[in-house]
Design a protein around this motif. Structure first.
Motif, PDB file in Angstrom:
ATOM      1  N   LYS A 157       0.849  -1.184   0.000  1.00 42.61           N
ATOM      2  CA  LYS A 157       0.000   0.000   0.000  1.00 42.61           C
ATOM      3  C   LYS A 157       0.886   1.237   0.000  1.00 42.61           C
ATOM      4  O   LYS A 157       2.053   1.193   0.384  1.00 42.61           O
ATOM      5  N   THR A 158       0.310   2.338  -0.446  1.00 47.20           N
ATOM      6  CA  THR A 158       1.040   3.592  -0.485  1.00 47.20           C
ATOM      7  C   THR A 158       1.217   4.149   0.922  1.00 47.20           C
ATOM      8  O   THR A 158       0.528   3.741   1.867  1.00 47.20           O
ATOM      9  N   THR A 159       2.119   5.119   1.050  1.00 43.37           N
ATOM     10  CA  THR A 159       2.349   5.744   2.347  1.00 43.37           C
ATOM     11  C   THR A 159       1.080   6.375   2.897  1.00 43.37           C
ATOM     12  O   THR A 159       0.875   6.424   4.111  1.00 43.37           O
ATOM     13  N   ASN A 160       0.206   6.843   1.992  1.00 45.64           N
ATOM     14  CA  ASN A 160      -1.056   7.439   2.457  1.00 45.64           C
ATOM     15  C   ASN A 160      -2.187   6.416   2.528  1.00 45.64           C
ATOM     16  O   ASN A 160      -3.362   6.780   2.582  1.00 45.64           O
ATOM     17  N   GLY A 161      -1.834   5.122   2.524  1.00 45.00           N
ATOM     18  CA  GLY A 161      -2.782   4.077   2.876  1.00 45.00           C
ATOM     19  C   GLY A 161      -3.604   3.461   1.771  1.00 45.00           C
ATOM     20  O   GLY A 161      -4.524   2.689   2.045  1.00 45.00           O
ATOM     21  N   LYS A 162      -3.287   3.751   0.509  1.00 49.35           N
ATOM     22  CA  LYS A 162      -4.050   3.175  -0.596  1.00 49.35           C
ATOM     23  C   LYS A 162      -3.446   1.837  -1.019  1.00 49.35           C
ATOM     24  O   LYS A 162      -2.241   1.718  -1.193  1.00 49.35           O
ATOM     25  N   LYS A 163      -4.293   0.827  -1.175  1.00 50.72           N
ATOM     26  CA  LYS A 163      -3.820  -0.470  -1.660  1.00 50.72           C
ATOM     27  C   LYS A 163      -3.246  -0.293  -3.056  1.00 50.72           C
ATOM     28  O   LYS A 163      -3.838   0.349  -3.912  1.00 50.72           O
ATOM     29  N   TYR A 164      -2.053  -0.861  -3.291  1.00 49.32           N
ATOM     30  CA  TYR A 164      -1.447  -0.743  -4.604  1.00 49.32           C
ATOM     31  C   TYR A 164      -2.391  -1.265  -5.689  1.00 49.32           C
ATOM     32  O   TYR A 164      -2.960  -2.355  -5.569  1.00 49.32           O
ATOM     33  N   ALA A 165      -2.529  -0.495  -6.738  1.00 51.07           N
ATOM     34  CA  ALA A 165      -3.380  -0.872  -7.866  1.00 51.07           C
ATOM     35  C   ALA A 165      -2.989  -0.011  -9.056  1.00 51.07           C
ATOM     36  O   ALA A 165      -2.245   0.973  -8.922  1.00 51.07           O
ATOM     37  N   LEU A 166      -3.496  -0.379 -10.220  1.00 48.95           N
ATOM     38  CA  LEU A 166      -3.282   0.429 -11.413  1.00 48.95           C
ATOM     39  C   LEU A 166      -4.333   1.528 -11.476  1.00 48.95           C
ATOM     40  O   LEU A 166      -5.523   1.276 -11.272  1.00 48.95           O
ATOM     41  N   VAL A 167      -3.896   2.748 -11.742  1.00 50.66           N
ATOM     42  CA  VAL A 167      -4.841   3.839 -11.977  1.00 50.66           C
ATOM     43  C   VAL A 167      -5.704   3.457 -13.170  1.00 50.66           C
ATOM     44  O   VAL A 167      -5.221   2.901 -14.153  1.00 50.66           O
ATOM     45  N   ALA A 168      -6.997   3.742 -13.104  1.00 51.03           N
ATOM     46  CA  ALA A 168      -7.925   3.260 -14.134  1.00 51.03           C
ATOM     47  C   ALA A 168      -7.583   3.761 -15.531  1.00 51.03           C
ATOM     48  O   ALA A 168      -7.705   3.020 -16.509  1.00 51.03           O
ATOM     49  N   LYS A 169      -7.161   5.010 -15.641  1.00 49.22           N
ATOM     50  CA  LYS A 169      -6.848   5.599 -16.940  1.00 49.22           C
ATOM     51  C   LYS A 169      -5.365   5.921 -17.007  1.00 49.22           C
ATOM     52  O   LYS A 169      -4.819   6.597 -16.139  1.00 49.22           O
ATOM     53  N   TYR A 170      -4.731   5.485 -18.077  1.00 47.78           N
ATOM     54  CA  TYR A 170      -3.283   5.636 -18.223  1.00 47.78           C
ATOM     55  C   TYR A 170      -2.849   7.084 -18.072  1.00 47.78           C
ATOM     56  O   TYR A 170      -1.855   7.382 -17.405  1.00 47.78           O
ATOM     57  N   ALA A 171      -3.573   8.031 -18.651  1.00 48.96           N
ATOM     58  CA  ALA A 171      -3.178   9.438 -18.607  1.00 48.96           C
ATOM     59  C   ALA A 171      -3.135   9.985 -17.194  1.00 48.96           C
ATOM     60  O   ALA A 171      -2.372  10.915 -16.902  1.00 48.96           O
ATOM     61  N   ASP A 172      -3.940   9.423 -16.298  1.00 47.67           N
ATOM     62  CA  ASP A 172      -4.010   9.959 -14.942  1.00 47.67           C
ATOM     63  C   ASP A 172      -2.751   9.684 -14.117  1.00 47.67           C
ATOM     64  O   ASP A 172      -2.560  10.288 -13.060  1.00 47.67           O
ATOM     65  N   ILE A 173      -1.906   8.780 -14.607  1.00 46.19           N
ATOM     66  CA  ILE A 173      -0.623   8.553 -13.927  1.00 46.19           C
ATOM     67  C   ILE A 173       0.199   9.834 -13.929  1.00 46.19           C
ATOM     68  O   ILE A 173       0.907  10.144 -12.982  1.00 46.19           O
ATOM     69  N   PHE A 174       0.082  10.603 -15.033  1.00 45.73           N
ATOM     70  CA  PHE A 174       0.955  11.749 -15.270  1.00 45.73           C
ATOM     71  C   PHE A 174       0.235  13.083 -15.084  1.00 45.73           C
ATOM     72  O   PHE A 174       0.713  14.121 -15.507  1.00 45.73           O
ATOM     73  N   ASN A 175      -0.921  13.046 -14.461  1.00 45.69           N
ATOM     74  CA  ASN A 175      -1.714  14.243 -14.232  1.00 45.69           C
ATOM     75  C   ASN A 175      -1.469  14.738 -12.813  1.00 45.69           C
ATOM     76  O   ASN A 175      -1.717  14.032 -11.835  1.00 45.69           O
ATOM     77  N   ALA A 176      -0.984  15.975 -12.702  1.00 46.15           N
ATOM     78  CA  ALA A 176      -0.625  16.526 -11.388  1.00 46.15           C
ATOM     79  C   ALA A 176      -1.792  16.532 -10.416  1.00 46.15           C
ATOM     80  O   ALA A 176      -1.589  16.466  -9.196  1.00 46.15           O
ATOM     81  N   GLU A 177      -3.001  16.605 -10.933  1.00 47.16           N
ATOM     82  CA  GLU A 177      -4.169  16.614 -10.051  1.00 47.16           C
ATOM     83  C   GLU A 177      -4.372  15.274  -9.361  1.00 47.16           C
ATOM     84  O   GLU A 177      -5.140  15.168  -8.407  1.00 47.16           O
ATOM     85  N   ASN A 178      -3.676  14.259  -9.841  1.00 43.86           N
ATOM     86  CA  ASN A 178      -3.860  12.906  -9.314  1.00 43.86           C
ATOM     87  C   ASN A 178      -2.612  12.387  -8.602  1.00 43.86           C
ATOM     88  O   ASN A 178      -2.462  11.187  -8.415  1.00 43.86           O
ATOM     89  N   ASP A 179      -1.708  13.291  -8.220  1.00 47.73           N
ATOM     90  CA  ASP A 179      -0.471  12.876  -7.556  1.00 47.73           C
ATOM     91  C   ASP A 179      -0.754  12.029  -6.317  1.00 47.73           C
ATOM     92  O   ASP A 179      -1.784  12.166  -5.669  1.00 47.73           O
ATOM     93  N   ASN A 180       0.219  11.159  -5.995  1.00 49.25           N
ATOM     94  CA  ASN A 180       0.133  10.263  -4.832  1.00 49.25           C
ATOM     95  C   ASN A 180      -1.078   9.335  -4.929  1.00 49.25           C
ATOM     96  O   ASN A 180      -1.783   9.075  -3.956  1.00 49.25           O
TER      97      ASN A 180
END
Length: 581
Positions: free
Chosen positions: A249-272
């Motif tokens: 899981k991430t430091t902020n407690g989210k279970k590791y998973a793939l972001v649903a949309k590929y573009a959102d990996i690189f979108n600053a609004e979706n950091d962490n």
């Protein structure tokens, strides 16, 4: 000595304490600290030790030394790996020219800056470990955590040095000025030290912390698995990746998973996000643009004006070969046989075509990740406008027709997630993810192939491809897919180890393009000479000035030269140059 010249004042932890004593009366003394100095007692407080640790985190960005020292390895990982070329024109940032041709001189200042930046991070981590160990103001839990965080950071900096230079001096917290630090020779034999640092993080860090940007137990574990993979310890790597995938899981407690949309990996609004295993944090409007993702300030389309991001500078242009790699066959699978650079498999592009001239984009089958990774004419460039082609390219004959697209900010984010206080608009507040979960899945798939679990490897690769195939994540134009996106899973069982290996390795190329991994992957696979000389032969058909006559030399170009400045300072009896330089 140069490589540690800044270590004496690396962070407040190592500032020299000077005491001025004045005799006022017979038995009265006044002690005055010089401006900007901190006493050891101050540094040993919890706030002082935490401040030292944050100083080590700050060096993940690499700023203050060279743009090459950034965490995304855009020069050393992506340009040297054939994902991209320098871009712009021959006279702009000329230091990159010989590097991308595999002719890097040992006297290059940016290479020396990269060396210094990594050792600055190591110095700060070592100082933190010494301070935390000696502090009486820390609880046992805080001491354990801080030392573990500092070790993971130190492991990261040494991992980077290992990938780039291979043979370097290994300095831990027991060495400092006056205790033999200047006599430590370089060696390639320190994988065990890197393992130990990441193991310490895995064993001693909590799963969650109160700040998302800190490394946690699972970031350390993922990095340990990556270390084993680079060492070809596939059984050990698999065991670690099994744990990370199942429980991470991430430091902020989210279970590791793939972001649903590929573009959102690189979108600053979706950091962490849930895919962020280990990321460099950024911020804006702090009075210093170095706190943004300043390592990417050159890596935007050229001369975009108000209609595009950055308005500078045309660097980091994706290669012809990378663009062609996104071609898929009739079944939606990649051309892992290498035929993507031949015949009709080559993408139609606007090379040599003016922006005001007619152009029809490629109509063939493409992996949808191409238009999240590469800016190409006629395709929407995020929310700015359709990429206009040559008007956004400084010199097509020198650098080709494509623009970078990952880690670029959106028009709607200008002045809210960008810092325009400096010479360019291209200072975004956007984390760079050093390790993301898709990377973990593909590293795990690689380990599974090598231990013989081909079907498990196929499962992991298909998880990554399924996300890419999500139609809701496609780039669209007028409400329809912007190109002929055809992508499928591997639906036939993998029974041939060699074919499975090719599929996993090619998936890394597609999924992680432009993120600084490709060159290091090719080197550790032993494929660098073959792959990169093939790449050079193809690219030089178009980019003669940039690549004509260039050659990758086996048993030399796998690593950069030890900076000559460091050898001159230390002496050649201490630092030995890498082979071939």
């Amino acid at each position: 000595m140069k490589r540690y010249s800044s270590a004496k004042k690396a962070i407040v932890a190592t500032l020299t304490l000077t005491t001025l004593v004045f005799s006022c009366k017979e038995d009265t003394f006044l002690t005055v600290l010089p401006t900007g100095s901190l006493a050891q007692a101050q540094l040993s407080t919890k706030a002082g030790v935490e401040g030292s640790l944050l100083g080590a985190y700050a060096m993940l960005a690499g700023k203050g030394y060279t743009r090459f020292a950034g965490p995304n390895n855009w020069v050393y990982g992506s340009i040297l790996g054939g994902d991209a070329n320098k871009g712009t024109d021959p006279g702009d940032y000329t230091a990159i020219n010989p590097i991308q041709r595999y002719e890097a001189p040992a006297t290059d200042g940016d290479i020396n800056g990269s060396w210094n930046a990594k050792y600055e991070g190591i110095s700060r981590a070592n100082s933190t470990i010494r301070l935390a160990t000696a502090s009486t103001d820390l609880s046992d839990a805080d001491k354990k955590r801080i030392i573990a965080e500092a070790k993971v950071l130190r492991g990261h900096f040494y991992f980077e040095l290992k990938k780039i230079f291979n043979s370097v001096p290994y300095i831990d917290e027991t060495k400092d000025y006056g205790t033999g630090i200047e006599k430590v020779a370089n060696t390639p034999d320190f994988w065990d030290k890197i393992e130990a640092d990441f193991k310490a993080g895995m064993d001693n860090l909590p799963e969650t912390l109160d700040q998302a940007g800190r490394v946690n137990k699972w970031a350390a574990a993922a990095y340990l698995g990556k270390t084993y993979l680079f060492e070809k310890k596939y059984t050990e790597a698999k065991a670690i990746f099994d744990q990370v995938i199942a429980n991470g899981k991430t430091t902020n407690g989210k279970k590791y998973a793939l972001v649903a949309k590929y573009a959102d990996i690189f979108n600053a609004e979706n950091d962490n996000h849930e895919e962020s295993v280990f990321a460099v944090q950024t911020s804006m409007n702090t009075g210093n643009t170095n706190n943004s993702n300043a390592w990417d300030d050159l890596n935007y389309p050229y001369n975009t004006g108000a209609d595009g991001p950055g308005n500078c500078c045309g660097f980091f242009q994706p290669s012809f070969s990378l663009a062609n790699s996104f071609r898929t066959d009739a079944n939606g699978l990649p051309l892992i046989d290498g035929s993507y650079n031949t015949g009709s498999n080559q993408l139609v592009n606007d090379y040599g075509i003016e922006s005001n001239a007619a152009f029809t984009p490629d109509k063939g089958n493409l992996d949808p990740r191409i238009d999240h990774s590469i800016g190409r004419r006629g395709i929407p460039y995020l929310d700015w406008k359709d990429h206009p082609g040559k008007d956004w390219i400084r010199s097509q004959p020198y650098a080709g027709p494509y623009s970078p697209k990952k880690y670029v900010y959106y028009k709607t984010q200008e002045n809210t997630l960008t810092d325009g206080s400096s010479w360019t608009r291209g200072y975004a507040t956007m984390n760079y993810t050093i390790i993301r979960f898709a990377d973990v899945l593909l590293m795990a798939a690689e380990a599974e192939v090598e231990v013989g679990s081909l079907e498990k490897a196929r499962e992991y690769v298909n998880r990554v491809r399924a996300r890419a195939a999500n139609p809701s994540g496609f780039v669209t134009k007028a409400g329809k897919p912007a190109a002929n996106y055809v992508i499928s899973l591997y639906n036939t069982a993998w029974t041939d180890k060699a074919v499975a290996r090719k599929a996993v390795r090619f998936e890394r190329k597609l999924e992680l393009s432009g993120e600084g991994h490709r060159f290091f992957d090719l080197v550790r696979w032993g494929e660098a000479a073959t792959e990169l000389n093939t790449y050079l032969a193809y690219e030089s058909k178009f980019l003669v000035t940039m690549f004509g006559g260039a050659k990758f030399t086996a048993n030399k170009n796998e690593y950069l030269p030890i900076p000559q400045t460091q050898i001159d300072i230390q002496g050649k009896d201490i630092l030995k140059q890498n082979p071939g330089y």
